[in-house]
Design an enzyme around this catalytic site. Sequence first.
Site: not given
Ligand code: C5P
Length: 295
Positions: A12, A136
Amino acid sequence: MTRRLVVEAPAKINLHLAVGPIRSDGYHALESVFHAIDLCDTLVVETAGAFSFRCGSDLGIAEEDNIVTRTAHVMAETFDREPNVRIELVKRIPHGAGLGGGSSDAAATILALACLWGVSADDARCREVATAIGADVPFFLVGGAALMGGRGDELLESLPALSSPLVVVKPGVSVSTPAAYRRFDEAPVSPESSAAICTALRSGDSAAVGASLFNNMESAVSELVPEIAAVVSRLSVLPGILGARMSGSGSAVFAICENESVAREAASRESARGNWAVATSLRASGIQIVEGVNL
Ligand code: C5P
């Protein structure tokens, strides 16, 4: 009888990424327009006597920590099944790029297991597993183009997809998502509304989409990887480029192109500089089962 599914897991880009304040759960509130692109990983999922996972490329992490393995085990717990499948992953989406490769692989695992177990992909439990694995992941179950809110995991609106040619460039340095958000928090840039990009998509106007791209993490992450800003500047001035921005939390940069030859020319220029680069296009669907056979 062995059943085999072949699943396409597209990358994406974020046509709009407006990161807001930190929420009480530590995540950032955000509003983002995601669009699937035609650069895909492939998962081959086969029924077997026990779970196994194989990937031709070195993912640089232990097998049990891989997002595909974690997702298969959470699916098994959620549906009270054994994750008895052999999964082979062909990796084409670069890691640490903001292109959602791991999240798409996770969504493809959810879809494949749901299909093998006779569960509808629309089952609320599939969405719950997606949300639990990563912010995501739910987008890829929706696919095409969508306005997402919450942590990036809540569907606000499905949007009409485009098929415009695109160049995607990743500098040699990868960016860890938590590190990108930490840097952003040191000097946050105000978010902007997604109204203009949503209107441009609804009217199918790729020039207006190119002119409305937004990412308020780009300047902060460019301080970590200066090549990001350099790629955006180089692509932006090429003839036939409708707009260029960093994708997600970086380090990949994409540019929407007037036609395929503009995309190919830009990709070959950036490859010649030593960057990973590919000419591809926006895509109307998210993850998709492209083959299902009984062996
Ligand atoms: O959810 P995911 O594992 O993809 O997110 C990785 C990191 O990105 C989270 O641990 C956080 O530090 C950051 N993040 C965030 N806010 C979001 C998405 C991701 O702070 N909306």
